[in-house]
Design a protein around this motif. Structure first.
Motif, PDB file in Angstrom:
ATOM      1  N   UNK A  98       0.834  -1.210   0.000  1.00 62.49           N
ATOM      2  CA  UNK A  98       0.000   0.000   0.000  1.00 62.49           C
ATOM      3  C   UNK A  98       0.863   1.253   0.000  1.00 62.49           C
ATOM      4  N   UNK A  99       1.931   1.205   0.846  1.00 61.70           N
ATOM      5  CA  UNK A  99       2.833   2.354   0.869  1.00 61.70           C
ATOM      6  C   UNK A  99       3.467   2.576  -0.493  1.00 61.70           C
ATOM      7  N   UNK A 100       3.858   1.470  -1.104  1.00 59.11           N
ATOM      8  CA  UNK A 100       4.464   1.595  -2.419  1.00 59.11           C
ATOM      9  C   UNK A 100       3.461   2.150  -3.426  1.00 59.11           C
ATOM     10  N   UNK A 101       2.180   1.612  -3.329  1.00 57.09           N
ATOM     11  CA  UNK A 101       1.138   2.112  -4.240  1.00 57.09           C
ATOM     12  C   UNK A 101       0.864   3.603  -3.991  1.00 57.09           C
ATOM     13  N   UNK A 102       0.827   3.981  -2.667  1.00 52.53           N
ATOM     14  CA  UNK A 102       0.598   5.398  -2.346  1.00 52.53           C
ATOM     15  C   UNK A 102       1.718   6.262  -2.886  1.00 52.53           C
ATOM     16  N   UNK A 103       2.968   5.745  -2.697  1.00 54.51           N
ATOM     17  CA  UNK A 103       4.108   6.512  -3.214  1.00 54.51           C
ATOM     18  C   UNK A 103       4.012   6.656  -4.720  1.00 54.51           C
ATOM     19  N   UNK A 160       1.218   6.507  -6.427  1.00 56.97           N
ATOM     20  CA  UNK A 160       0.103   7.419  -6.733  1.00 56.97           C
ATOM     21  C   UNK A 160       0.529   8.872  -6.529  1.00 56.97           C
ATOM     22  N   UNK A 161       1.247   9.102  -5.405  1.00 57.57           N
ATOM     23  CA  UNK A 161       1.719  10.456  -5.131  1.00 57.57           C
ATOM     24  C   UNK A 161       2.657  10.931  -6.224  1.00 57.57           C
ATOM     25  N   UNK A 162       3.548   9.989  -6.634  1.00 60.30           N
ATOM     26  CA  UNK A 162       4.480  10.354  -7.695  1.00 60.30           C
ATOM     27  C   UNK A 162       3.730  10.632  -8.987  1.00 60.30           C
ATOM     28  N   UNK A 163       2.692   9.794  -9.236  1.00 61.22           N
ATOM     29  CA  UNK A 163       1.906   9.987 -10.451  1.00 61.22           C
ATOM     30  C   UNK A 163       1.137  11.316 -10.389  1.00 61.22           C
ATOM     31  N   UNK A 164       0.580  11.605  -9.179  1.00 62.48           N
ATOM     32  CA  UNK A 164      -0.147  12.861  -9.019  1.00 62.48           C
ATOM     33  C   UNK A 164       0.777  14.061  -9.207  1.00 62.48           C
ATOM     34  N   UNK A 165       1.991  13.921  -8.627  1.00 62.76           N
ATOM     35  CA  UNK A 165       2.964  15.002  -8.802  1.00 62.76           C
ATOM     36  C   UNK A 165       3.308  15.184 -10.268  1.00 62.76           C
ATOM     37  N   UNK A 166       3.460  14.010 -10.953  1.00 62.40           N
ATOM     38  CA  UNK A 166       3.772  14.111 -12.375  1.00 62.40           C
ATOM     39  C   UNK A 166       2.618  14.751 -13.141  1.00 62.40           C
ATOM     40  N   UNK A 167       1.340  14.359 -12.739  1.00 63.68           N
ATOM     41  CA  UNK A 167       0.177  14.948 -13.413  1.00 63.68           C
ATOM     42  C   UNK A 167       0.104  16.451 -13.125  1.00 63.68           C
ATOM     43  N   UNK A 168       0.362  16.826 -11.830  1.00 68.47           N
ATOM     44  CA  UNK A 168       0.329  18.242 -11.475  1.00 68.47           C
ATOM     45  C   UNK A 168       1.387  19.014 -12.248  1.00 68.47           C
ATOM     46  N   UNK A 169       2.571  18.387 -12.330  1.00 69.02           N
ATOM     47  CA  UNK A 169       3.648  19.031 -13.072  1.00 69.02           C
ATOM     48  C   UNK A 169       3.254  19.190 -14.533  1.00 69.02           C
TER      49      UNK A 169
END
Length: 731
Positions: free
Chosen positions: A99-104, A106-115
């Motif tokens: 889950x932590x890996x998935x969250x990381x 997801x967070x990385x993906x969200x950051x990439x999407x935000x970027x």
């Protein structure tokens, strides 16, 4: 401690210990039968008791063995459970890690999407900036082209103008040449005409000389003939002749017995016959304190207050000790009495000095007349006959037969009014005896309608503007029925029927002045609010007379704090006791409500409450509901007064500061008075018929300043009952 360490300490170690302890016990149980068998070979058969004991021992051993097996099985199960728990924990930990890996991720993906979004937004902004730049460049290019085109057009126009100028110069040169030729010809013609004129003048002089010689001869002959005729007339027929008119700049004359009429200026009416004007007396009449008027051509002397704040405060605490004009002990404070404000505005320092001298002359006489202690005592000069006749006359007017009309009448505006221009008054009332030394010049001045604004009319009366409002819409609000009857002598009766059967009956004259107003309860009991018997006849009368001009200047004989209340500085004051107080000086007679509205001198007789907690915005008549609550104490006091006497009348006065035109300020002040009256009715239940309203604009400033001043934007409440109806005798 890790999860595996805790599992080993709590499950595996106890199971291992139990196994180590149970192993010797199990071995002893297994070896016991062999030992018993070996012993039995060398001995005799055991007895039954021994067999029983052996059997019991065997059972106990079996049970112990079985318990050990159960314990071993239990420990095995616990070990298995521990292993399963360890496995579950490992799985849970793996799941958490996943889950932590998935969250990381997801967070990385969200950051990439935000970027990516930021990059897209930045790209869009850059694109928009590029488009704006392109548009600006296009606009600049278009402007440049337009300027170039304009420059080309201007150059073309300049060329055309230059060509036109050249053409004009050529034409002007041709015209100048032609003009010079014409002037030369005209000079020749003029020279010829001058010669002809000189010849004509010589001929005219010769003819005039001959005519003059002939005229003198004729006059001499006529004189001789007239002399002969005069000698023949009898002496008894000689009469003195009065020239009717002189010409060539001579002055007009009048026959004996006729008074000389002054020239009438534009907008003025000649003086009434039989009245003496200042020109007739041969002496100059000074501007008086009561009228406060000065000649139009003379500037008003400025009022200069030389007293210190301490001296003003001392006078305010006991005005009876001074004959000076009492002023508010504040910075730029105006006179306390409205009649003094009028005099200051129109007569300045000179008027103040005249009023001071008159107060000084009247001091001894006024000290013999005490300040009234009751409303009845204030009306001591009103006869008992008048008091007793009031109820019957009012009832007769209510029951008088009239002709019903469908619509509310439109009242006429008085055509003329008396404006007192010059007054010298030195009178007072002593024990009902009037001592007069009065010279009054009343000029009849036309009343002009300046403007109509909804139910208000602004009138020009002499050099003053006044506003007359119609309070009938406010009184008719929430009524069940309203009807009108035309009565005799030009009067109109209005009847307003309220829910529950209460009736408000008002008798008006043709100008809308209130002759009488009363409220008839559902039980038939009648309460008189206003009664003015002198308005009942139909004789011509001016409707806008300031009858206060007939009274001497007022001397305030009570402290200012007992004469004026500011609601902001006296929030805990007993407003009921204040409103119930009688007038501060005697009331000469019953006045009409319009006489009270149009006379500062009459209103000065009663105390006032300044509602300075209601702060009107500039140019506004609206009362914020947050400030409406500040009226509660005053409204409760008014209701308490009405509970004691439902026929009381309160005057609500509106005022503005000096910013803006007189006309607009008059209308605004009248709207402010009506707003407060409506608020007292709608929020606090004060009957509208007990409230009269009048706006005065910037006429009675509280603080002398021409700039915006909050203290001047105010509303004032006075109880005027004693002025507008006969008071009942106290039992």
């Amino acid at each position: 401690m890790t999860f595996r360490s805790r599992l080993f300490a709590t499950v595996a170690l106890p199971v291992l210990s139990t196994a180590l302890i149970a192993t010797p016990t199990l071995a002893d149980a297994l070896m016991k039968p062999f030992e018993v068998a070996q012993e039995s070979t060398g001995e005799s058969q055991p007895s039954e008791e021994e067999l029983l004991l052996q059997q019991q021992q065997q059972q106990q051993d079996d049970e112990a063995q079985r318990a050990a097996e159960d314990e071993q099985q239990r420990q095995a199960e616990e070990q298995k459970a521990a292993e399963e728990a360890e496995r579950a924990a490992a799985e849970q930990q793996a799941a958490e890690e996943e889950a932590q890996r998935a969250a990381a991720e997801a967070e990385q993906r969200q950051a990439e999407e935000q970027k990516a979004a930021e990059e897209a937004e930045r790209a869009a902004a850059e694109q928009k900036a590029a488009e704006d730049e392109a548009q600006r460049a296009a606009a600049e290019e278009e402007q440049r082209q337009a300027e170039e085109q304009k420059a080309a057009e201007e150059a073309e126009r300049a060329a055309a103008e230059q060509k036109a100028a050249e053409d004009e110069a050529q034409r002007a040169a041709a015209e100048e040449e032609q003009r010079q030729a014409e002037e030369q010809k005209a000079a020749e013609d003029a020279e010829k005409a001058a010669a002809d004129q000189k010849a004509a003048e010589d001929e005219a002089q010769r003819a005039a000389a001959e005519a003059e010689a002939q005229r003198q001869a004729d006059e001499q002959k006529a004189a001789e003939e007239q002399k002969a005729l005069d000698e023949q007339k009898p002496a008894t027929e000689e009469q003195a002749e009065q020239p009717v008119q002189q010409q060539d700049g001579g002055t007009s004359e009048t026959t004996a017995g006729e008074s000389e009429q002054p020239a009438v200026g534009e907008g003025e009416q000649p003086a009434v016959a039989g009245e003496e004007s200042p020109a007739d007396t041969g002496t100059d009449q000074p501007a008086t304190a009561e009228t406060g008027e000065t000649p139009v051509t003379e500037p008003v002397p400025e009022v200069v207050d030389t007293m210190t704040e301490a001296e003003k405060q001392e006078i305010a605490e006991d005005p009876a000790k001074t004959d000076e004009t009492v002023v508010l002990p504040v910075e730029n404070g105006a006179a306390v009495l409205d009649s003094d404000k009028d005099a200051d505005n129109a007569g300045g320092q000179e008027s103040r000095e005249q009023r001071r001298k008159k107060r000084e002359e009247l001091r001894a006489q006024e000290e013999d007349v005490p300040v009234p202690e009751t409303d009845d005592a204030a009306q001591a000069t009103i006869s008992e006959e008048v008091r007793e006749a009031v109820p019957g006359r009012i009832e007769a007017a209510i029951k008088e037969e009239g002709k019903r009309v469908k619509e509310a009448p439109d009242f006429a505006v008085p055509e003329t009014t008396n404006i007192i221009n010059n007054t010298v008054i030195n009178n007072t009332i002593i024990n009902n005896n009037t001592v007069n030394n009065t010279t009054i010049d009343n000029s009849v001045t036309e009343v002009k309608i300046v403007e109509r604004v909804e139910n208000r009319t602004v009138l020009e009366v002499g050099d003053q503007l006044i506003v007359r409002g119609d309070d009938r819409p406010r009184l008719r609000r929430d009524s069940e029925e309203v009807y009108y009857d035309n009565l005799a002598r030009g009067r109109v009766r209005e009847t307003i029927v309220r829910p529950g059967g209460v009736e408000i009956v008002t008798i008006y004259n043709r100008y809308g002045d209130i002759i009488q107003r009363s409220r008839v309860g559902r039980d038939g009991r009648e309460y008189i609010l206003v009664y003015a018997p002198e308005l009942e006849d139909d004789s011509p009368r001016p409707g806008l007379v300031d009858v206060g001009y007939e009274l001497p200047p007022m001397r305030l004989r009570i402290p200012v704090s007992d004469y004026i209340i500011d609601t902001s500085s006296n929030p805990d004051r007993d407003y009921y006791d204040f409103l119930a107080e009688p007038p501060v000086e005697r009331v000469e007679r019953v006045y009409t409500i319009d006489e009270v509205k149009h006379s500062a001198r009459l209103r000065d007789k009663v105390r006032r409450i300044d509602l300075d907690t209601i702060t009107f915005a500039t140019g506004s008549a609206d009362v914020p509901m947050s400030q409406a609550r500040t009226l509660r104490s005053v409204a409760e006091a008014m209701q308490k007064v009405l509970d004691k006497d439902p026929g009381e009348t309160f005057l609500i006065e509106g005022h503005t500061d000096a910013v803006g035109s007189d006309k607009s300020n008059l209308v605004l002040s009248d709207e402010r008075a009506e707003s407060v009256a409506s608020l007292l009715t709608d929020v606090y239940g004060i009957p509208p018929e007990n409230l009269q309203t009048q706006g005065y604009g910037e006429r009675f400033l509280k603080v002398k300043t021409q700039v915006a001043e909050q203290q001047n934007r105010r509303v004032t409440i006075r109880r005027v009952t004693t002025l507008v109806r006969p008071m009942a005798r106290a039992n």
